[in-house]
Design a protein around this motif. Structure first.
Motif, PDB file in Angstrom:
ATOM      1  N   PRO A  39       0.838  -1.206   0.000  1.00 11.67           N
ATOM      2  CA  PRO A  39       0.000   0.000   0.000  1.00 11.67           C
ATOM      3  C   PRO A  39       0.874   1.258   0.000  1.00 11.67           C
ATOM      4  O   PRO A  39       2.056   1.191   0.294  1.00 11.67           O
ATOM      5  CB  PRO A  39      -0.775  -0.130   1.308  1.00 11.67           C
ATOM      6  CG  PRO A  39       0.134  -0.881   2.219  1.00 11.67           C
ATOM      7  CD  PRO A  39       0.873  -1.844   1.331  1.00 11.67           C
ATOM      8  N   ALA A  40       0.261   2.392  -0.319  1.00  9.43           N
ATOM      9  CA  ALA A  40       0.990   3.664  -0.300  1.00  9.43           C
ATOM     10  C   ALA A  40       1.527   3.908   1.109  1.00  9.43           C
ATOM     11  O   ALA A  40       0.837   3.681   2.097  1.00  9.43           O
ATOM     12  CB  ALA A  40       0.084   4.799  -0.741  1.00  9.43           C
ATOM     13  N   LEU A  41       2.781   4.343   1.182  1.00  7.84           N
ATOM     14  CA  LEU A  41       3.491   4.453   2.452  1.00  7.84           C
ATOM     15  C   LEU A  41       3.221   5.766   3.175  1.00  7.84           C
ATOM     16  O   LEU A  41       3.381   6.846   2.598  1.00  7.84           O
ATOM     17  CB  LEU A  41       5.002   4.321   2.196  1.00  7.84           C
ATOM     18  CG  LEU A  41       5.927   4.465   3.397  1.00  7.84           C
ATOM     19  CD1 LEU A  41       5.710   3.324   4.388  1.00  7.84           C
ATOM     20  CD2 LEU A  41       7.374   4.512   2.937  1.00  7.84           C
ATOM     21  N   THR A  42       2.849   5.673   4.440  1.00  7.59           N
ATOM     22  CA  THR A  42       2.788   6.846   5.311  1.00  7.59           C
ATOM     23  C   THR A  42       4.224   7.261   5.603  1.00  7.59           C
ATOM     24  O   THR A  42       5.063   6.426   5.922  1.00  7.59           O
ATOM     25  CB  THR A  42       2.054   6.518   6.625  1.00  7.59           C
ATOM     26  OG1 THR A  42       0.693   6.219   6.318  1.00  7.59           O
ATOM     27  CG2 THR A  42       2.122   7.673   7.610  1.00  7.59           C
ATOM     28  N   THR A  43       4.512   8.545   5.478  1.00  5.58           N
ATOM     29  CA  THR A  43       5.887   9.009   5.621  1.00  5.58           C
ATOM     30  C   THR A  43       5.922  10.444   6.120  1.00  5.58           C
ATOM     31  O   THR A  43       4.899  11.114   6.200  1.00  5.58           O
ATOM     32  CB  THR A  43       6.633   8.872   4.275  1.00  5.58           C
ATOM     33  OG1 THR A  43       8.013   9.186   4.442  1.00  5.58           O
ATOM     34  CG2 THR A  43       6.048   9.762   3.210  1.00  5.58           C
ATOM     35  N   VAL A  44       7.111  10.903   6.435  1.00  7.48           N
ATOM     36  CA  VAL A  44       7.316  12.287   6.853  1.00  7.48           C
ATOM     37  C   VAL A  44       8.100  13.000   5.760  1.00  7.48           C
ATOM     38  O   VAL A  44       9.180  12.558   5.362  1.00  7.48           O
ATOM     39  CB  VAL A  44       8.083  12.364   8.191  1.00  7.48           C
ATOM     40  CG1 VAL A  44       8.387  13.813   8.564  1.00  7.48           C
ATOM     41  CG2 VAL A  44       7.298  11.672   9.295  1.00  7.48           C
ATOM     42  N   TRP A  45       7.523  14.084   5.255  1.00 12.26           N
ATOM     43  CA  TRP A  45       8.231  14.948   4.311  1.00 12.26           C
ATOM     44  C   TRP A  45       9.082  15.886   5.143  1.00 12.26           C
ATOM     45  O   TRP A  45       8.600  16.508   6.080  1.00 12.26           O
ATOM     46  CB  TRP A  45       7.219  15.735   3.481  1.00 12.26           C
ATOM     47  CG  TRP A  45       7.816  16.802   2.629  1.00 12.26           C
ATOM     48  CD1 TRP A  45       8.358  16.651   1.392  1.00 12.26           C
ATOM     49  CD2 TRP A  45       7.911  18.197   2.935  1.00 12.26           C
ATOM     50  NE1 TRP A  45       8.798  17.858   0.910  1.00 12.26           N
ATOM     51  CE2 TRP A  45       8.535  18.829   1.853  1.00 12.26           C
ATOM     52  CE3 TRP A  45       7.537  18.966   4.032  1.00 12.26           C
ATOM     53  CZ2 TRP A  45       8.786  20.189   1.821  1.00 12.26           C
ATOM     54  CZ3 TRP A  45       7.798  20.328   3.993  1.00 12.26           C
ATOM     55  CH2 TRP A  45       8.409  20.922   2.904  1.00 12.26           C
ATOM     56  N   ASN A  46      10.370  15.957   4.825  1.00 12.33           N
ATOM     57  CA  ASN A  46      11.274  16.763   5.647  1.00 12.33           C
ATOM     58  C   ASN A  46      11.759  18.036   4.972  1.00 12.33           C
ATOM     59  O   ASN A  46      12.680  18.679   5.454  1.00 12.33           O
ATOM     60  CB  ASN A  46      12.456  15.920   6.117  1.00 12.33           C
ATOM     61  CG  ASN A  46      13.284  15.386   4.971  1.00 12.33           C
ATOM     62  OD1 ASN A  46      13.060  15.717   3.811  1.00 12.33           O
ATOM     63  ND2 ASN A  46      14.244  14.543   5.282  1.00 12.33           N
ATOM     64  N   GLY A  47      11.157  18.421   3.873  1.00 12.81           N
ATOM     65  CA  GLY A  47      11.500  19.685   3.232  1.00 12.81           C
ATOM     66  C   GLY A  47      12.857  19.712   2.560  1.00 12.81           C
ATOM     67  O   GLY A  47      13.480  20.762   2.492  1.00 12.81           O
ATOM     68  N   GLN A  48      13.330  18.557   2.066  1.00 11.35           N
ATOM     69  CA  GLN A  48      14.674  18.502   1.511  1.00 11.35           C
ATOM     70  C   GLN A  48      14.894  19.477   0.350  1.00 11.35           C
ATOM     71  O   GLN A  48      15.979  20.037   0.221  1.00 11.35           O
ATOM     72  CB  GLN A  48      15.053  17.070   1.115  1.00 11.35           C
ATOM     73  CG  GLN A  48      14.126  16.373   0.155  1.00 11.35           C
ATOM     74  CD  GLN A  48      13.048  15.555   0.818  1.00 11.35           C
ATOM     75  OE1 GLN A  48      12.405  15.993   1.767  1.00 11.35           O
ATOM     76  NE2 GLN A  48      12.819  14.353   0.330  1.00 11.35           N
ATOM     77  N   THR A  49      13.882  19.748  -0.453  1.00 11.17           N
ATOM     78  CA  THR A  49      14.034  20.713  -1.544  1.00 11.17           C
ATOM     79  C   THR A  49      14.259  22.119  -0.994  1.00 11.17           C
ATOM     80  O   THR A  49      15.123  22.856  -1.458  1.00 11.17           O
ATOM     81  CB  THR A  49      12.794  20.690  -2.457  1.00 11.17           C
ATOM     82  OG1 THR A  49      12.618  19.361  -2.944  1.00 11.17           O
ATOM     83  CG2 THR A  49      12.943  21.644  -3.620  1.00 11.17           C
ATOM     84  N   GLU A  50      13.481  22.479   0.012  1.00 10.35           N
ATOM     85  CA  GLU A  50      13.619  23.801   0.628  1.00 10.35           C
ATOM     86  C   GLU A  50      14.966  23.942   1.341  1.00 10.35           C
ATOM     87  O   GLU A  50      15.613  24.988   1.268  1.00 10.35           O
ATOM     88  CB  GLU A  50      12.462  24.047   1.606  1.00 10.35           C
ATOM     89  CG  GLU A  50      12.475  25.407   2.257  1.00 10.35           C
ATOM     90  CD  GLU A  50      12.227  26.562   1.288  1.00 10.35           C
ATOM     91  OE1 GLU A  50      12.365  27.720   1.729  1.00 10.35           O
ATOM     92  OE2 GLU A  50      11.898  26.334   0.122  1.00 10.35           O
TER      93      GLU A  50
END
Length: 95
Positions: free
Chosen positions: A42-53
Motif C-alpha cells: 500500500p501507499a506508504l505513510t511518511t514524513v516529508w522533511n522539506g529537503q528541496t527547501e
C-alpha cells in the motif's frame, strides 16, 4: 517506524511475504517522502522533511557567501509534514 522510506518499503514487502497486510495487521511509516512512497502497495505513510527547501536555502547561503556577504540571514526552520497514506491503520487492541 523506519528511518527512511526505502527501509519501510522493504519492511512492507517482508510483512507481505509473511502473510500479513501492511496497514491492516501492522502499521509502517517511513521518512523522506520519496516518490516511491506514494506508489508503493500500500501507499506508504511518511514524513516529508522539506529537503528541496533545505537545498534551496543552503544554495542561497553559499551564493551569498561567495558574493562577499558574511552576515547570516537568520535561522530557517523547515516544518516537517506527516503524509498519511494506506500503510498505517487505526489501532486495534489485541483480542
Amino acid at each position: 517506524v523506519c528511518w527512511n522510506d526505502l527501509v519501510a518499503i522493504g519492511l512492507m514487502n517482508g510483512i507481505a511475504r509473511a502473510g500479513l497486510m501492511p496497514g491492516h495487521d501492522i502499521s509502517v511509516t517511513g521518512y523522506d517522502d520519496l516518490e516511491e512512497a506514494s506508489i508503493a502497495t500500500p501507499a506508504l505513510t511518511t514524513v516529508w522533511n522539506g529537503q528541496t527547501e533545505v537545498g534551496r536555502l543552503a544554495a542561497r547561503a553559499l551564493l551569498d557567501r561567495l558574493a562577499g556577504s558574511h552576515e547570516p540571514d537568520g535561522i530557517h526552520l523547515i516544518k516537517p509534514e506527516m503524509r498519511i497514506r494506506q500503510s498505517t491503520g487505526v489501532h486495534r487492541p489485541r483480542s
